[in-house]
Each structure stands twice: as C-alpha cells, then as structure tokens.
Enzyme design. Structure first.
Site, PDB file in Angstrom:
ATOM      1  N   LYS A   1      44.077  55.135 -36.708  1.00  0.00           N
ATOM      2  CA  LYS A   1      43.248  54.326 -35.813  1.00  0.00           C
ATOM      3  C   LYS A   1      43.898  54.354 -34.428  1.00  0.00           C
ATOM      4  CE  LYS A   1      41.462  49.518 -36.021  1.00  0.00           C
ATOM      5  NZ  LYS A   1      41.456  48.304 -36.876  1.00  0.00           N
TER       6      LYS A   1
ATOM      7  N   SER B   1      36.905  46.733 -37.909  1.00  0.00           N
ATOM      8  CA  SER B   1      37.061  47.501 -36.688  1.00  0.00           C
ATOM      9  C   SER B   1      37.603  48.906 -36.934  1.00  0.00           C
ATOM     10  CB  SER B   1      38.016  46.758 -35.742  1.00  0.00           C
ATOM     11  OG  SER B   1      39.296  46.597 -36.342  1.00  0.00           O
TER      12      SER B   1
ATOM     13  N   SER C   1      39.248  44.169 -41.383  1.00  0.00           N
ATOM     14  CA  SER C   1      38.911  45.425 -40.705  1.00  0.00           C
ATOM     15  C   SER C   1      39.193  46.707 -41.453  1.00  0.00           C
ATOM     16  CB  SER C   1      39.632  45.500 -39.366  1.00  0.00           C
ATOM     17  OG  SER C   1      38.857  44.868 -38.408  1.00  0.00           O
TER      18      SER C   1
HETATM   19  N1  GLN Z   1      35.593  41.361 -38.195  1.00  0.00           N
HETATM   20  C1  GLN Z   1      36.758  40.650 -37.765  1.00  0.00           C
HETATM   21  C2  GLN Z   1      36.684  40.398 -36.276  1.00  0.00           C
HETATM   22  O1  GLN Z   1      35.677  40.680 -35.729  1.00  0.00           O
HETATM   23  C3  GLN Z   1      37.954  41.416 -38.186  1.00  0.00           C
HETATM   24  C4  GLN Z   1      38.666  42.221 -37.170  1.00  0.00           C
HETATM   25  C5  GLN Z   1      39.934  42.828 -37.702  1.00  0.00           C
HETATM   26  O2  GLN Z   1      40.303  42.653 -38.864  1.00  0.00           O
HETATM   27  N2  GLN Z   1      40.629  43.537 -36.819  1.00  0.00           N
HETATM   28  O3  GLN Z   1      37.566  39.885 -35.650  1.00  0.00           O
END
Ligand code: GLN
Length: 487
Positions: free
Chosen positions: A73, A150, A174
C-alpha cells in the site's frame, strides 16, 4: 504459462524445483500490473524489480518469500521509491528510508513490484478518495460495486492475480473489509506484533500493519516474516514470535467461540447468514463449542461514532507535519509560514480528509473536549472492557464481515440503520482493543465472494489461524482470484 494465480506456498515449491525463476514471476507480475484495469497502482517498480529478480539465482528452501513478487500500500515508506499516500500533498515524496516491514521482506528476498492505491492517507473505506480516483473491484467489470478501502489497490492486485501477497494497513477495518469484497484472507495481528516504523500514521492508537493473502497457510508464513520487536517502534512488542505454520491444527476441541447475536441480526443479506451458519456447524463438528451471546446494542451502535471522533482527532494531530515545510506540497509565492501552510493544505488535501480534519480539530478544541474527544475515549474503554470480558471466556468471536455482499459506489444507505452502524462497522472493535483479527472467504453469491471474521485474544493469532484453517478446508475457498471465481 501463468503462475501468479498460485499461492506463495505453491510458487515456492515451483521455485525450489527451478520450474520457474523469480525473474519469470516478476516479469509476469509487472506485465499484469501494467495491464491492470482497476486503478490499483500508484507506482509500478519495474526496473529495480526486474534487475533484482535477475540476481536471485539459488532458491532458499526454508524461505517461502524468496523471489516472491508482492505489492505494498502506498502509505509504507520505500527508500528511493515514490510514496504518495494517494494524496496530492505527497505526490512527489520520495522517502529516504524503508519501513521496517519493507526491510524485512527485502531481507527475505521478496520482490516489491508496485505501490498500491488507497483512500487518501488511509482515511476512508470506499476506495474512492485517493488522488487517482476510484479503485475498482476486479470481480465487477461493470464498475458498479466497490472493492472497499482503504487498502483498495492491495486487495485488488491480489484478487486480480497480479501478486499472491500485499501489505496493507488497518485502523478501523481497512484490510479486513476489502478482503471480504475481494474474497481474500485479510489479517491484522495484535497491536504491537508488527512494527509500524515507516507506516504513515493515521490514528496510531488503532493503526495496524497487516496484509492480504489467498490462503491461511500463506497468512501464517507472512506473519512469521513480518512480526517481531523493532527498536525503531517503541510500541512494538517484545513477545516471543512463533512458527504458526507448524502449529496449524484442525483440532478445535476445547475451543470456545462466541457469536454476537446483535451483529447477526443486523446483517441484511440472507446468503451471508446461511453460509455463516454452515461454517459454524462445520466448526462444531471439528470440536469447537459455540455460544450465541448478547451485547448491549447501544455499545454496538456507538462503535462508528466513537471510531470517528477518535480517529479524526488522532489524524488531525498526526498529519500536522504535512504543512508544506516539513513535508508536502510547496506551492510557492507565499510570504509567511501561515500562507505556505494554508496553500499546501488547501491544495494538497482532498475534500473528504479535510472534512475529517475539521471533525478532529472540533473534537479537540478545549471547549469541546469533554463532550467529544474525552467522551469517545470513555465509550471506547467501555466497549473494550466488554470485548475483553467476552474473550476471557471465549477464545474467539466469529462474525460476518459485512452486512451486504456487494456495496455499490453510489450507495445511499441510511447511515443510522443497524446494517450500517453494526454489520458494516463492527470490525473496528478489534482496533479499539488491539486484538488479532482475520477475515477469510466463506461463500460466494453470483460470482461475488464474501468473508467472515475471527477476532481473538491478544497475542493468540494461532487460534484464529487454526479456526480459519478449518473453515478454509470446509469451504474450499482457498486461493480465490478473479480467474478462479466460483459461480
Ligand atoms: N473505513 C474506516 C475509515 O474510513 C477505516 C479506515 C482504515 O482502517 N484505515 O476510517
């Protein structure tokens, strides 16, 4: 001949027999990355990867990652390689050091072939907010349904058969949620198990390094490589590391698993519940003891708000260094520090994360702290106490990952519904409490896969791997990719 729809374990066997070389694998991965139609890549690391792969001649039998191509990532620092966090504010940033996990993979002679897209600076769950726009789900050529975020690009590249392994990060879900939309194993271990040195911080009290694979065995192998104390990360743990592969077992005698009734009740798709029940029955036949327990719904519906206030507050403070001076876009022509900062942050950040910074700053204002930041911290404590109380009695909590198998980009879902607040957001429990948490495929619907989740006791990754291994043997959904999709 095509190789990259194989697992790490299978590729390793071929590499050892010299039926294929790292060079062949890396060329194939790069070729496929170049043909990618899902917008999964920020950067393809072509020349370095090919030159390095060429230098790998003698297979290392005990090293499963030898010559394996992988992606990371784009919020992991990679020395000399563009690292943007999918944000315009870092669009030209080339780090001078490697994240510890990148170093560890280098030491194992795995080959980084690309940096993948994400929701901007990891703040999102839709795979739409990075500076490259939407990342698509390889299972859906119509581009109607999301891969989720993400860690969208990492999930998409493993599901598309470009690489067998990808690094991601998980602050709320994420890794584990996109793993569901992509039919992959998504793992985040206990907070502290894997060093976060070189991972861009979002909300460090909940940030975890984790990864995607296509099998439980590969997930065990990956943790063995990545885990361990790191003097560069004071939050990394000194707990002893393990050989998870060796300890894999399908004997679940004396293993107690809790299912939270309110999570099941909030799931909308019946197919998820049906396949979930089948895996549960199978686990019982392996000796596991199940209990359906109840958790006060007000705690479960509070997860989302609590997560949002805390993560936005931490993000506001942790991203303060992206000011155009210490790091980030420099527009030029300004006369004061304040102007430089205003310009950099106004032009460098996207709309969604600006909104998060507003929420974070608002929650941290002295006059609002009691009502927002401190209240959210108290709520987190109450929720964590409850989860820890459950895990005193049970070895793991088993739940569906999502409420809906497919989630359209233009979803108009009611954000106050139980499906949204509970079924779609409960995975953050494992981040609140820093617990190991694993998603893995349990079914498919019309060709689209979906996962269930296992959250275990702190530092007991082995038990969730073992339960997952039983599930994988039952479903046969090991090594799913788009080309091997189950109709
Ligand atoms: N969906 C969560 C958010 O929008 C998770 C993001 C993450 O785990 N980086 O913050």
């Amino acid at each position: 001949m095509k190789y990259l729809d194989k697992t790490i374990q299978e590729l390793h066997a071929l590499l050892v027999k010299k039926e294929v070389t790292p060079y062949d694998l890396v060329c194939e991965a790069i070729q496929r990355a170049k043909e990618d139609k899902n917008n999964a890549f920020e950067t393809i690391v072509e020349e370095e990867a090919i030159a390095y792969a060429k230098s790998l001649k003698e297979p290392e039998e005990d090293n499963l990652f030898w010559g394996i191509p992988y992606v990371a990532k784009d919020n992991f620092s990679t020395k000399g390689i563009l690292t943007t966090g999918s944000s315009d504010i870092l669009k030209d940033y080339v780090p001078v050091f490697d994240a510890t996990v990148i170093e560890k993979l280098k030491a194992k002679k795995a080959v980084l072939i690309g940096k993948t897209t994400l929701d901007e600076l990891a703040m999102g769950g839709t795979g739409t907010s990075g500076h490259k726009g939407k990342t698509f789900n390889p299972y859906d050529p119509t581009h109607t349904y999301m891969i989720g975020g993400s860690s969208c690009g990492s999930a998409a590249s493993v599901a598309a058969g470009i690489v067998p392994f990808a690094l991601g990060s998980d602050t709320g879900d994420s890794i584990r949620k996109p793993a569901s939309y992509a039919g992959l194993v998504g793992m985040k271990p206990t907070w502290g198990r894997i060093s976060r040195y070189g991972l861009f911080p979002f909300a460090p009290s909940m940030d975890h390094v984790g990864y995607f694979t296509r099998s439980i065995f590969d997930a065990c192998s990956a943790l063995e490589v990545l885990e361990g104390y790191d003097p560069k990360d004071m939050t990394s743990s000194k707990k002893e590391t393990k050989n998870y592969r060796k300890a894999l077992s399908t004997d679940l005698k004396n293993i107690k698993i809790a299912v939270i009734k309110e999570i099941l009740e909030s799931v909308e798709d019946q197919k998820i519940l049906d396949d979930f029940a089948k895996t549960r029955n199978y686990l019982e036949s392996c000796g596991a003891e199940f209990q359906e327990i109840s958790v006060d719904k007000s705690l479960l519906t509070a997860i989302f708000g609590t997560y949002f206030v805390l993560s936005c507050s931490e993000a506001t403070s942790n991203n303060a260094n992206l000011d155009g001076i210490k790091f980030g876009l420099r527009i030029g022509g300004e006369k004061t520090y304040q102007e430089v900062m205003m310009n950099a942050r106004t032009k460098g950040f996207g709309e969604f994360i600006k909104r998060r910074f507003v929420i974070g700053s608002y929650s941290l204002f002295k006059e609002n702290q009691d009502e927002l930041f401190l209240l959210a911290q108290k709520a987190r404590r109450i929720i964590v106490n409850k989860i820890n109380e459950i895990l005193k009695e049970y070895h793991a909590i088993y739940s569906p990952c999502v409420g809906r198998i497919r989630n359209p980009f233009d979803s108009q879902e009611d954000r106050l519904s139980d499906n949204y607040l509970i079924a779609e957001n409960h995975l953050a429990l494992a981040n609140f409490a820093g617990l190991p948490s694993l998603s893995l495929p349990i079914g498919t619907d019309d060709g689209f896969p979906f996962d269930a989740n296992l959250t275990g006791r702190a530092f007991d990754e082995q038990t969730i791997f073992n339960i997952g291994w039983c599930i994988e043997k039952y479903t046969g959904l090991e090594n799913l990719s788009v080309e091997r999709r189950v109709k």
